[in-house]
Scaffold this motif. Structure first.
Motif, mmCIF file in Angstrom:
data_model
loop_
_atom_site.group_PDB
_atom_site.id
_atom_site.type_symbol
_atom_site.label_atom_id
_atom_site.label_comp_id
_atom_site.label_asym_id
_atom_site.label_seq_id
_atom_site.Cartn_x
_atom_site.Cartn_y
_atom_site.Cartn_z
ATOM 1 N N VAL A 13 0.852 -1.197 0.000
ATOM 2 C CA VAL A 13 0.000 0.000 0.000
ATOM 3 C C VAL A 13 0.884 1.242 0.000
ATOM 4 O O VAL A 13 0.664 2.186 -0.764
ATOM 5 C CB VAL A 13 -0.934 0.026 1.223
ATOM 6 C CG1 VAL A 13 -1.836 1.267 1.183
ATOM 7 C CG2 VAL A 13 -1.779 -1.246 1.291
ATOM 8 N N HIS A 14 1.911 1.233 0.828
ATOM 9 C CA HIS A 14 2.819 2.372 0.898
ATOM 10 C C HIS A 14 3.640 2.515 -0.382
ATOM 11 O O HIS A 14 3.905 3.630 -0.837
ATOM 12 C CB HIS A 14 3.748 2.230 2.099
ATOM 13 C CG HIS A 14 3.040 2.273 3.414
ATOM 14 N ND1 HIS A 14 2.319 3.372 3.833
ATOM 15 C CD2 HIS A 14 2.939 1.346 4.404
ATOM 16 C CE1 HIS A 14 1.798 3.128 5.020
ATOM 17 N NE2 HIS A 14 2.165 1.911 5.387
ATOM 18 N N ARG A 17 1.012 4.142 -2.981
ATOM 19 C CA ARG A 17 0.023 5.187 -2.673
ATOM 20 C C ARG A 17 0.421 6.553 -3.229
ATOM 21 O O ARG A 17 -0.448 7.315 -3.701
ATOM 22 C CB ARG A 17 -0.239 5.269 -1.175
ATOM 23 C CG ARG A 17 0.960 5.588 -0.298
ATOM 24 C CD ARG A 17 0.560 5.621 1.175
ATOM 25 N NE ARG A 17 1.676 5.676 2.098
ATOM 26 C CZ ARG A 17 2.305 6.797 2.436
ATOM 27 N NH1 ARG A 17 1.926 7.951 1.910
ATOM 28 N NH2 ARG A 17 3.298 6.763 3.315
ATOM 29 N N ASN A 18 1.695 6.901 -3.205
ATOM 30 C CA ASN A 18 2.111 8.196 -3.754
ATOM 31 C C ASN A 18 2.020 8.209 -5.278
ATOM 32 O O ASN A 18 1.662 9.226 -5.882
ATOM 33 C CB ASN A 18 3.537 8.525 -3.305
ATOM 34 C CG ASN A 18 3.616 8.886 -1.839
ATOM 35 O OD1 ASN A 18 2.727 9.548 -1.306
ATOM 36 N ND2 ASN A 18 4.664 8.455 -1.154
ATOM 37 N N TYR A 20 -0.149 6.459 -6.973
ATOM 38 C CA TYR A 20 -1.593 6.559 -7.224
ATOM 39 C C TYR A 20 -2.060 8.009 -7.137
ATOM 40 O O TYR A 20 -2.799 8.491 -8.003
ATOM 41 C CB TYR A 20 -2.333 5.687 -6.213
ATOM 42 C CG TYR A 20 -3.815 5.967 -6.104
ATOM 43 C CD1 TYR A 20 -4.690 5.619 -7.121
ATOM 44 C CD2 TYR A 20 -4.331 6.589 -4.966
ATOM 45 C CE1 TYR A 20 -6.047 5.873 -7.019
ATOM 46 C CE2 TYR A 20 -5.677 6.845 -4.849
ATOM 47 C CZ TYR A 20 -6.538 6.484 -5.879
ATOM 48 O OH TYR A 20 -7.886 6.761 -5.762
ATOM 49 N N MET A 44 -5.803 1.115 3.285
ATOM 50 C CA MET A 44 -6.521 1.514 2.068
ATOM 51 C C MET A 44 -7.627 2.514 2.397
ATOM 52 O O MET A 44 -7.840 3.491 1.677
ATOM 53 C CB MET A 44 -7.101 0.281 1.388
ATOM 54 C CG MET A 44 -6.065 -0.723 0.896
ATOM 55 S SD MET A 44 -5.103 -0.128 -0.499
ATOM 56 C CE MET A 44 -5.867 -1.029 -1.824
ATOM 57 N N TYR A 47 -6.024 5.993 3.276
ATOM 58 C CA TYR A 47 -5.533 6.725 2.108
ATOM 59 C C TYR A 47 -6.604 6.894 1.036
ATOM 60 O O TYR A 47 -6.311 7.377 -0.059
ATOM 61 C CB TYR A 47 -4.293 6.034 1.537
ATOM 62 C CG TYR A 47 -3.105 6.125 2.469
ATOM 63 C CD1 TYR A 47 -2.512 7.341 2.768
ATOM 64 C CD2 TYR A 47 -2.593 4.982 3.089
ATOM 65 C CE1 TYR A 47 -1.439 7.435 3.636
ATOM 66 C CE2 TYR A 47 -1.516 5.058 3.963
ATOM 67 C CZ TYR A 47 -0.943 6.284 4.235
ATOM 68 O OH TYR A 47 0.116 6.376 5.101
ATOM 69 N N ILE A 49 -8.285 4.800 -0.854
ATOM 70 C CA ILE A 49 -8.048 4.050 -2.076
ATOM 71 C C ILE A 49 -9.130 2.980 -2.191
ATOM 72 O O ILE A 49 -9.240 2.102 -1.339
ATOM 73 C CB ILE A 49 -6.655 3.390 -2.075
ATOM 74 C CG1 ILE A 49 -5.551 4.453 -1.955
ATOM 75 C CG2 ILE A 49 -6.451 2.555 -3.335
ATOM 76 C CD1 ILE A 49 -4.157 3.872 -1.784
ATOM 77 N N TYR A 155 8.029 5.778 -0.326
ATOM 78 C CA TYR A 155 7.170 6.499 0.621
ATOM 79 C C TYR A 155 7.941 7.164 1.757
ATOM 80 O O TYR A 155 7.388 7.992 2.468
ATOM 81 C CB TYR A 155 6.104 5.563 1.201
ATOM 82 C CG TYR A 155 6.641 4.293 1.826
ATOM 83 C CD1 TYR A 155 6.775 4.171 3.199
ATOM 84 C CD2 TYR A 155 6.995 3.210 1.034
ATOM 85 C CE1 TYR A 155 7.255 2.999 3.781
ATOM 86 C CE2 TYR A 155 7.474 2.032 1.599
ATOM 87 C CZ TYR A 155 7.609 1.928 2.961
ATOM 88 O OH TYR A 155 8.089 0.767 3.522
ATOM 89 N N GLU A 238 -1.352 3.568 10.029
ATOM 90 C CA GLU A 238 -0.776 4.656 9.233
ATOM 91 C C GLU A 238 0.193 5.528 10.038
ATOM 92 O O GLU A 238 0.920 6.345 9.471
ATOM 93 C CB GLU A 238 -1.881 5.529 8.625
ATOM 94 C CG GLU A 238 -2.688 6.342 9.629
ATOM 95 C CD GLU A 238 -3.882 5.596 10.217
ATOM 96 O OE1 GLU A 238 -4.690 6.245 10.908
ATOM 97 O OE2 GLU A 238 -4.001 4.375 9.969
#
Length: 358
Positions: A13-14, A17-18, A20, A44, A47, A49, A155, A238
C-alpha cells in the motif's frame, strides 16, 4: 491509461500510494485488487483508495498453489470488466499471469533476492519489466531495470515523508521519553518456510535489557504471546512510520520494517535466518544495520548499541551518506508508466537517465 495494482502486503500500500495520488490527479484510472488482511484494509481506507478483495490466501504449500488458480481467475474476471492498459505489482504472480493472459504488460518491482526462485517460475516469465534496486545481488536478464534507491524510498523519501512528533502523545510519552520497538513476523510467507528469527528466550532477554533504558513497544504481524501483551503497540497502522522514526533502537524479524528504520536513521538489529537482501546488505555496509541469522551475538550487540554515545546522530549521518545519490522512485515510476514501452527502451540504452528523477 487504466492501471491495475495488486496488493498482497501492507507494505505494498505504501509502495504505490504516492504513485496513485500522482497519476490519478493526471486523469489515469486505477483498480486496486487486494489480499484480505485487516492492516491492508485499514491503510486503504485511510488513504482513500478504493479496492476489491481477492480473499485471505492460504498458508500451506498446496494451499498457496490452489489459491493462485483462484486469484488468477478472480483478477481475470475483474480485469475483463476494467480493461486495463497495464498491470503493476510487487512481483505478484497473480497480476503477472493475468496480464499475460490478457496480452497486457505487467511491470514488477522486487528487492528480495531469495524470492527469485519462486518468481522465475510464476512471475517473471509473464512480466515485461522488473524494477529492482541497483544493489540487487541477482542478475534477472534483459527485463531488469536497476534504480539507485531502495523500495522504501517510494514512501520514505525525504521529500515525501516528515515524521509527526505527535506520535509521542499517542504512545503515552508526552515528555518525549526514549523508546525502543521490537517487531515479530508471522512466518507464513512462501519464502519463510523452514526459517526462523528470535527465540522466545531471546525475546524475553531483549525486553529485559531494553526496559532498563527505554519504554518498550512490540509490533507483531500475528497474535502476540500472552506474556508480551502489555508491550504491544496500540496505534493506527498509518502512524507506524512516525513511531519508527523517533525510536531510539529497533530489533526485529521483518526485513521491510528493518529497512524502513534504516531509511529513517534508526539503529537497527535484524534477526532472520534468510540471506540478507540487497537493501539490508547496503545498510549493513554503511554501519546502520546489523544482521543475525539466529540468537547468537544479538544481546551482546544490543548492549554495545545502548552504551554508544550519540548513537542516533551517528546513524543518521551514515544514513545521509547512503542515500545522498538516491533518486526519487515515485517520480521515476510515474514517468516510466506514462511513457511505457518507450521508457523501457530509454533505460535500456541509458540507465543514467534515472537521475532526472531526484
Amino acid at each position: 491509461m487504466k492501471i491495475i495494482i495488486d496488493i498482497g502486503h501492507p507494505g505494498h500500500v505504501h509502495y504505490f500510494r504516492n504513485l496513485y495520488a500522482t497519476l490519478s490527479q493526471k486523469g489515469h484510472e486505477f483498480l486496486f485488487i487486494s489480499r484480505k488482511r485487516e492492516v491492508i484494509e485499514k491503510l486503504m481506507q485511510f488513504y482513500e483508495i478504493q479496492y476489491i478483495s481477492r480473499g485471505k490466501g492460504k498458508n500451506s504449500k498446496w494451499g498457496k498453489l490452489a489459491y493462485m488458480i483462484y486469484a488468477d481467475f478472480f483478477i481475470l474476471k475483474a480485469s475483463l470488466k476494467f480493461n486495463p492498459d497495464l498491470f503493476l505489482s510487487f512481483s505478484s504472480p497473480y497480476a503477472a499471469q493475468t496480464a499475460f493472459i490478457m496480452g497486457v504488460p505487467h511491470i514488477a518491482l522486487n528487492d528480495t533476492e531469495h524470492t527469485d526462485k519462486i518468481h522465475k517460475r510464476f512471475t517473471y516469465p509473464f512480466t515485461k519489466a522488473i524494477i529492482t534496486p541497483m544493489s540487487y545481488q541477482n542478475n534477472l536478464g534483459v527485463k531488469q531495470i536497476r534504480l539507485n534507491c531502495v523500495i522504501e524510498t517510494l514512501y520514505l523519501h525525504p521529500n515525501q515523508f516528515n515524521p509527526n512528533p505527535s506520535i509521542y502523545e499517542l504512545l503515552g510519552l508526552p515528555n518525549k521519553g526514549k523508546y525502543a520497538i521490537i517487531r515479530f513476523v508471522s512466518w507464513n510467507a512462501f519464502h519463510d518456510t523452514n526459517q526462523q528469527g528470535l527465540s522466545i528466550q531471546l525475546k524475553r532477554q531483549i525486553i529485559k535489557l531494553l526496559e532498563i533504558h527505554y519504554k518498550v513497544f512490540i509490533s507483531s504481524e500475528t497474535k502476540i504471546e500472552p506474556e508480551f501483551e502489555e508491550y504491544q503497540i496500540k496505534i493506527p497502522p498509518e502512524r507506524m512510520h512516525d513511531a519508527l522514526a523517533f525510536a531510539s533502537v529497533f530489533v526485529g524479524e521483518s526485513g521491510t520494517m528493518a529497512s524502513e528504520c534504516v531509511q529513517l536513521g534508526v539503529p537497527t538489529i535484524y534477526v532472520n535466518s534468510l540471506p540478507l537482501m540487497c537493501y539490508l546488505n547496503l545498510a549493513q555496509e554503511h554501519g546502520i544495520l546489523k544482521h543475525f541469522k539466529n540468537d547468537e551475538g544479538v544481546l551482546k550487540h544490543l548492549e554495545i548499541l545502548i552504551k554508544t554515545a550519540k548513537l542516533k546522530d551517528n546513524v543518521r549521518e551514515k544514513r545521509d551518506s547512503m542515500i545522498k545519490d538516491f533518486i526519487n522512485p515515485t517520480k521515476f515510476l510515474a514517468w516510466f508508466i506514462e511513457n511505457y514501452p518507450d521508457s523501457f527502451e530509454t533505460m535500456r540504452i541509458n540507465p543514467e537517465y534515472q537521475y532526472h528523477f531526484r
